[in-house]
Design a protein around this motif. Structure first.
Motif, PDB file in Angstrom:
ATOM      1  N   SER A  22      87.088  79.326  20.437  1.00  7.77           N
ATOM      2  CA  SER A  22      86.338  78.399  19.603  1.00  7.77           C
ATOM      3  C   SER A  22      86.096  77.070  20.303  1.00  7.77           C
ATOM      4  O   SER A  22      86.902  76.610  21.100  1.00  7.77           O
ATOM      5  CB  SER A  22      87.102  78.159  18.298  1.00  7.77           C
TER       6      SER A  22
ATOM      7  N   GLY B  16      78.847  74.679  20.595  1.00  7.63           N
ATOM      8  CA  GLY B  16      77.788  75.358  21.324  1.00  7.63           C
ATOM      9  C   GLY B  16      77.552  74.744  22.692  1.00  7.63           C
ATOM     10  O   GLY B  16      77.574  73.528  22.849  1.00  7.63           O
TER      11      GLY B  16
ATOM     12  N   LEU C 165      81.579  81.846  23.543  1.00 11.46           N
ATOM     13  CA  LEU C 165      81.151  83.215  23.250  1.00 11.46           C
ATOM     14  C   LEU C 165      81.235  84.074  24.499  1.00 11.46           C
ATOM     15  O   LEU C 165      81.622  85.247  24.441  1.00 11.46           O
ATOM     16  CB  LEU C 165      79.735  83.228  22.677  1.00 11.46           C
TER      17      LEU C 165
ATOM     18  N   SER D 172      80.114  83.666  15.825  1.00 15.44           N
ATOM     19  CA  SER D 172      79.663  82.818  14.730  1.00 15.44           C
ATOM     20  C   SER D 172      79.302  81.465  15.331  1.00 15.44           C
ATOM     21  O   SER D 172      80.053  80.913  16.131  1.00 15.44           O
ATOM     22  CB  SER D 172      80.781  82.642  13.705  1.00 15.44           C
ATOM     23  N   TYR D 173      78.149  80.948  14.955  1.00 14.46           N
ATOM     24  CA  TYR D 173      77.735  79.654  15.497  1.00 14.46           C
ATOM     25  C   TYR D 173      76.779  78.989  14.526  1.00 14.46           C
ATOM     26  O   TYR D 173      76.100  79.634  13.740  1.00 14.46           O
ATOM     27  CB  TYR D 173      77.087  79.796  16.873  1.00 14.46           C
TER      28      TYR D 173
ATOM     29  N   ALA E  74      80.921  76.733  17.371  1.00 15.84           N
ATOM     30  CA  ALA E  74      80.716  78.081  17.918  1.00 15.84           C
ATOM     31  C   ALA E  74      82.081  78.733  18.091  1.00 15.84           C
ATOM     32  O   ALA E  74      83.033  78.082  18.520  1.00 15.84           O
ATOM     33  CB  ALA E  74      79.982  78.024  19.253  1.00 15.84           C
ATOM     34  N   ASN E  75      82.159  80.001  17.745  1.00 15.11           N
ATOM     35  CA  ASN E  75      83.400  80.733  17.973  1.00 15.11           C
ATOM     36  C   ASN E  75      83.110  82.222  17.980  1.00 15.11           C
ATOM     37  O   ASN E  75      82.045  82.668  17.548  1.00 15.11           O
ATOM     38  CB  ASN E  75      84.449  80.384  16.913  1.00 15.11           C
ATOM     39  N   CYS E  76      84.068  82.964  18.480  1.00 16.59           N
ATOM     40  CA  CYS E  76      83.994  84.414  18.365  1.00 16.59           C
ATOM     41  C   CYS E  76      85.403  84.939  18.135  1.00 16.59           C
ATOM     42  O   CYS E  76      86.381  84.338  18.556  1.00 16.59           O
ATOM     43  CB  CYS E  76      83.344  85.064  19.586  1.00 16.59           C
TER      44      CYS E  76
END
Length: 180
Positions: free
Chosen positions: A7, A10, A15, A37-38, A47-49
């Protein structure tokens, strides 16, 4: 099963860091989910994944209690620290976080000045790779060499391998191992 959240904001490459981990696991024949997710902002928004890796079937891509939290910003810590499993590993880009910040006492916190290291290496876009190296160095997910090789393989497949990535990765792994 292991759960990981990468996390930041952007443009920091969180990511990509998560995708590299997912790709390594897929190459190893594991079951994997990668759930990004962003915000609507291209750069500067959250932004995170969420990455799940396991031998068993994955029922949901959502990480309820991640084992590892890789954070590239203070806001990422604010958002996800509470979800980290007790005994989990919190990786902090300490270049961008208040040095007086306090953390939960039931987790392992690894502070890596990733942005500073990236600038010293002449690779300011390599901060995410430094943090990926720190994840490899601080956790028992995989051996450091395996993650480095997997990262290089991931970029080779895309025709985008950059020799500076290996130096950035190794610097991150070394910085994290100093904490362990």
């Amino acid at each position: 099963m292991i759960e990981i959240i990468c996390s930041g904001v952007g443009g920091q490459g969180v990511l990509v860091a998560g995708m590299v981990l997912a790709d390594i696991a897929m190459e190893d024949g594991k079951n994997v989910s990668w759930y990004p997710s962003y915000g609507f902002e291209m750069r500067g928004g959250a932004a995170n994944c969420e990455v799940k890796i396991g031998d068993e079937d994955l029922q949901s891509p959502y990480c309820y209690e991640p084992d590892i939290l890789l954070t590239m910003s203070e806001s990422a810590i604010d958002t996800f620290e509470a979800r980290l499993k007790p005994g989990g590993v919190l990786l902090v880009n300490s270049s961008l976080v208040d040095p007086e910040r306090s953390y939960r006492d039931d987790i392992k916190v690894i502070r890596v000045p990733a942005t500073d290291i990236a600038h010293k290496l002449g690779n300011p876009r390599g901060t995410n790779i430094i943090m990926l190296g720190s994840l490899a160095g601080a956790s028992e997910l995989y051996e450091v060499d395996h993650v480095r090789d997997g990262m290089n393989h991931y970029f080779d497949k895309k025709g985008k391998n950059n020799p500076k990535n290996t130096a950035a990765f190794d610097a991150g792994a070394e910085a994290a191992q100093a904490w362990t």
